[in-house]
Design a protein around this motif. Structure first.
Motif, PDB file in Angstrom:
ATOM      1  N   LEU A  23       0.834  -1.203   0.000  1.00 42.09           N
ATOM      2  CA  LEU A  23       0.000   0.000   0.000  1.00 42.09           C
ATOM      3  C   LEU A  23       0.870   1.255   0.000  1.00 42.09           C
ATOM      4  CD1 LEU A  23      -2.793  -0.956   2.561  1.00 42.09           C
ATOM      5  CD2 LEU A  23      -3.167  -0.345   0.161  1.00 42.09           C
ATOM      6  N   PRO A  24       0.498   2.275  -0.775  1.00 44.25           N
ATOM      7  CA  PRO A  24       1.292   3.501  -0.789  1.00 44.25           C
ATOM      8  C   PRO A  24       1.017   4.369   0.439  1.00 44.25           C
ATOM      9  CG  PRO A  24      -0.612   3.758  -2.203  1.00 44.25           C
ATOM     10  CD  PRO A  24      -0.630   2.330  -1.715  1.00 44.25           C
ATOM     11  N   GLU A  25       1.770   5.437   0.562  1.00 42.73           N
ATOM     12  CA  GLU A  25       1.530   6.416   1.624  1.00 42.73           C
ATOM     13  C   GLU A  25       0.120   6.977   1.492  1.00 42.73           C
ATOM     14  OE1 GLU A  25       3.145   8.556   4.970  1.00 42.73           O
ATOM     15  OE2 GLU A  25       4.118   7.040   3.711  1.00 42.73           O
ATOM     16  N   MET A  26      -0.560   7.127   2.618  1.00 42.26           N
ATOM     17  CA  MET A  26      -1.912   7.662   2.606  1.00 42.26           C
ATOM     18  C   MET A  26      -1.924   9.128   3.040  1.00 42.26           C
ATOM     19  SD  MET A  26      -4.102   5.367   1.574  1.00 42.26           S
ATOM     20  CE  MET A  26      -3.418   3.880   0.813  1.00 42.26           C
ATOM     21  N   ARG A  27      -2.697   9.923   2.303  1.00 42.91           N
ATOM     22  CA  ARG A  27      -2.927  11.309   2.719  1.00 42.91           C
ATOM     23  C   ARG A  27      -3.791  11.323   3.980  1.00 42.91           C
ATOM     24  NH1 ARG A  27      -3.416  16.365   0.044  1.00 42.91           N
ATOM     25  NH2 ARG A  27      -2.804  15.326  -1.900  1.00 42.91           N
ATOM     26  N   GLU A  28      -4.838  10.503   3.950  1.00 45.54           N
ATOM     27  CA  GLU A  28      -5.683  10.356   5.125  1.00 45.54           C
ATOM     28  C   GLU A  28      -6.519   9.084   4.992  1.00 45.54           C
ATOM     29  OE1 GLU A  28      -9.246  12.737   5.781  1.00 45.54           O
ATOM     30  OE2 GLU A  28      -8.944  13.690   3.820  1.00 45.54           O
ATOM     31  N   LEU A  29      -6.981   8.605   6.123  1.00 50.14           N
ATOM     32  CA  LEU A  29      -7.991   7.559   6.143  1.00 50.14           C
ATOM     33  C   LEU A  29      -9.317   8.267   6.347  1.00 50.14           C
ATOM     34  CD1 LEU A  29      -6.258   4.782   8.304  1.00 50.14           C
ATOM     35  CD2 LEU A  29      -6.300   5.044   5.809  1.00 50.14           C
ATOM     36  N   ILE A  30     -10.130   8.282   5.296  1.00 52.35           N
ATOM     37  CA  ILE A  30     -11.340   9.078   5.326  1.00 52.35           C
ATOM     38  C   ILE A  30     -12.369   8.513   6.287  1.00 52.35           C
ATOM     39  CG2 ILE A  30     -13.248   9.981   3.954  1.00 52.35           C
ATOM     40  CD1 ILE A  30     -11.450   9.795   1.493  1.00 52.35           C
ATOM     41  N   SER A  31     -12.571   7.191   6.233  1.00 54.58           N
ATOM     42  CA  SER A  31     -13.667   6.641   7.030  1.00 54.58           C
ATOM     43  C   SER A  31     -13.469   5.159   7.297  1.00 54.58           C
ATOM     44  CB  SER A  31     -15.002   6.832   6.295  1.00 54.58           C
ATOM     45  OG  SER A  31     -15.017   6.075   5.099  1.00 54.58           O
ATOM     46  N   VAL A  32     -14.187   4.708   8.309  1.00 55.97           N
ATOM     47  CA  VAL A  32     -14.449   3.284   8.485  1.00 55.97           C
ATOM     48  C   VAL A  32     -15.958   3.158   8.401  1.00 55.97           C
ATOM     49  CG1 VAL A  32     -14.451   3.510  11.019  1.00 55.97           C
ATOM     50  CG2 VAL A  32     -14.211   1.252   9.951  1.00 55.97           C
ATOM     51  N   SER A  33     -16.435   2.251   7.553  1.00 55.36           N
ATOM     52  CA  SER A  33     -17.878   2.138   7.313  1.00 55.36           C
ATOM     53  C   SER A  33     -18.315   0.695   7.555  1.00 55.36           C
ATOM     54  CB  SER A  33     -18.227   2.580   5.895  1.00 55.36           C
ATOM     55  OG  SER A  33     -17.385   1.973   4.938  1.00 55.36           O
ATOM     56  N   LEU A  34     -19.397   0.551   8.311  1.00 56.04           N
ATOM     57  CA  LEU A  34     -19.771  -0.763   8.828  1.00 56.04           C
ATOM     58  C   LEU A  34     -21.172  -1.170   8.395  1.00 56.04           C
ATOM     59  CD1 LEU A  34     -19.068  -2.217  12.292  1.00 56.04           C
ATOM     60  CD2 LEU A  34     -21.473  -1.976  11.627  1.00 56.04           C
ATOM     61  N   ASP A  35     -21.279  -2.381   7.871  1.00 53.98           N
ATOM     62  CA  ASP A  35     -22.573  -3.026   7.601  1.00 53.98           C
ATOM     63  C   ASP A  35     -22.846  -3.984   8.754  1.00 53.98           C
ATOM     64  OD1 ASP A  35     -24.884  -3.720   5.981  1.00 53.98           O
ATOM     65  OD2 ASP A  35     -23.884  -5.631   5.625  1.00 53.98           O
ATOM     66  N   TYR A  36     -23.959  -3.783   9.426  1.00 47.66           N
ATOM     67  CA  TYR A  36     -24.255  -4.488  10.677  1.00 47.66           C
ATOM     68  C   TYR A  36     -25.113  -5.727  10.426  1.00 47.66           C
ATOM     69  CZ  TYR A  36     -26.448  -5.085  15.332  1.00 47.66           C
ATOM     70  OH  TYR A  36     -26.913  -5.566  16.528  1.00 47.66           O
TER      71      TYR A  36
END
Length: 427
Positions: free
Chosen positions: A227-240
């Motif tokens: 994986l390359p360098e990340m500018r940011e981790l935008i979100s974690v999104s969950l299906d329940y």
């Protein structure tokens, strides 16, 4: 130009392939109307959300290279409920679900611009037509093609010659002489299968077969270690899920640059949490699931060679998971955002991102078998359109083995206004 001159009916509709000029033509026709629009009613701009209204309507209207000096007479603040166009107040309405129809009650409409009519609920559109009671009221609307049995096509476009005061202008990419052939080739590559037929060829065709027919694990996955360098981790999104699997995916935007030092960001699903009670033969309570999820969330999700300790900016949760959202907030202090659950729109976004090569999925490696997104990778090839829904003119995927896909879709759709700052796609 002929469509602009001809847009003098009560309802004026532009449809067809993307990037053919239908939006600009419709916006210019709307501007001309606003200059002389009758009083005694309100002017409204309607889109799926106010975000899309800003992106598809007001951003072009305020662009001087498109509309010259007139652009200075258009003002809109991102997300605001009103705008001003040529001195008139214009109400900006999001119509993402059937409940939006209530917003129109009591409103008298003198003029309306509707962006992407096919993603507007039928009840809302019907109510809007009924509210256009001012003498001289007009509606200007755009849409990309959808199912041939879509309510808008069946009720209106197929009967347009029977409807008094209706004008329909159809645009084809093949006739877009203002576009550079290289650009046509570029945007054509962003879509495949169903989306290619609709958005490039401008055809109203039914959904069938694989949803992500462009999916190729050799193209769309990357070893987690690489994986390359990340500018940011935008979100974690969950299906329940309770009896079904619970799946959460982390979406990041990369800090990649090309050989000339120019930013070339891409989106990555970097890591995945998944608990499948059928596989584990153990159902978890919300408290147990919350502890597992938070323990995973606080772990490292990127290789040590990158910004490995980045954490997701937003936590996005399945809107039906009310009890789990309470558990996250009360026990773990995590505030969550309800996911945008417009299934078709989210699928279309993911398909466009995958086809254009700007969305990749991390896969586990021998060194890190517990990292990456194996659930998403396993589900993507078999994700298919429901043939029974297609017969009814609806675009719906089969609800089978889609939990990681749903989790990923939530992240892409809900944070669109964020990643669109970095990633450019045809609208």
């Amino acid at each position: 130009m002929s469509s602009i001159r001809g847009a003098v009916g009560r309802v004026n509709i532009w449809d067809g392939a993307i990037r053919t000029g239908k939006t600009i033509a419709s916006l210019l026709a709307f501007l001309i109307f606003v200059a002389v629009a009758p009083h005694g009613g309100q002017l409204v701009v309607i889109a799926r959300t106010r975000d899309s209204a800003y992106r598809n309507v007001f951003a072009p209207l305020m662009e001087s290279s498109l509309f010259g000096p007139i652009s200075k007479l258009v003002s809109y603040t991102y997300g605001a409920p009103t705008a001003r166009i040529l001195g008139r107040v214009v109400y900006v309405i999001g119509a993402s679900d059937a409940k939006a129809e209530k917003v129109l009650r009591g409103l008298t409409v003198a003029g309306a611009y509707v962006d992407e009519i096919t993603v507007i609920p039928e009840e809302f559109f019907t109510q809007l037509l009924g509210r256009m009671s001012v003498v001289g009221a007009r509606l200007f609307g755009t849409t990309n093609p959808d199912s041939p049995a879509h309510w808008f096509k069946v009720r209106f476009l197929d009967r347009v010659r029977e409807l008094d005061g209706w004008n329909h202008f159809h645009f084809k990419l093949a006739g877009a002489d203002h576009l550079d052939p290289a650009y046509i080739a570029q945007i054509s590559a962003e879509f495949t299968g169903l989306w290619y037929k609709r958005f490039i060829l401008g055809e109203w065709v039914a959904a069938e077969g694989a949803v992500f027919d462009m999916w190729d694990p050799d193209v769309h996955t990357i070893p987690w270690d690489e994986l390359p360098e990340m500018r940011e981790l935008i979100s974690v999104s969950l299906d329940y899920g309770t009896t079904n699997a619970t799946a959460a995916l982390i979406l990041g935007v990369s800090a990649e640059i090309d050989h000339l030092g120019r930013p070339t960001p891409r989106l990555f699903f970097v890591d995945e949490y998944r608990h499948d009670s059928k596989v584990a033969q153990q159902k978890l309570t919300d408290a147990e699931l919350g502890r597992e999820f938070v323990r995973w969330l606080n772990d490292r999700h990127l290789p040590a060679s990158t910004s490995s300790m980045l954490i997701p900016r937003f936590t996005i949760v399945d809107p039906s998971a009310a009890s789990f959202k309470v558990e996250l907030r009360k026990t773990h202090g995590i505030a969550s955002t309800d996911a945008d659950n417009d299934v078709l729109y989210g699928i279309r976004l993911m398909a466009s991102l995958l086809a254009s090569g700007v969305l990749l999925v991390a896969r586990p490696t021998a060194a890190h078998p517990d990292r990456g997104c194996p659930g998403f990778i396993q589900e993507a090839p078999g994700y298919s359109w429901d043939p029974k829904a297609t017969e009814k003119g609806e675009d719906k995927p089969l609800k089978i083995a889609d939990h990681s896909l749903d989790g990923g879709r939530y992240g892409v759709a809900t944070t669109e206004n964020i990643w669109r700052r970095y990633i450019k796609l045809a609208a």
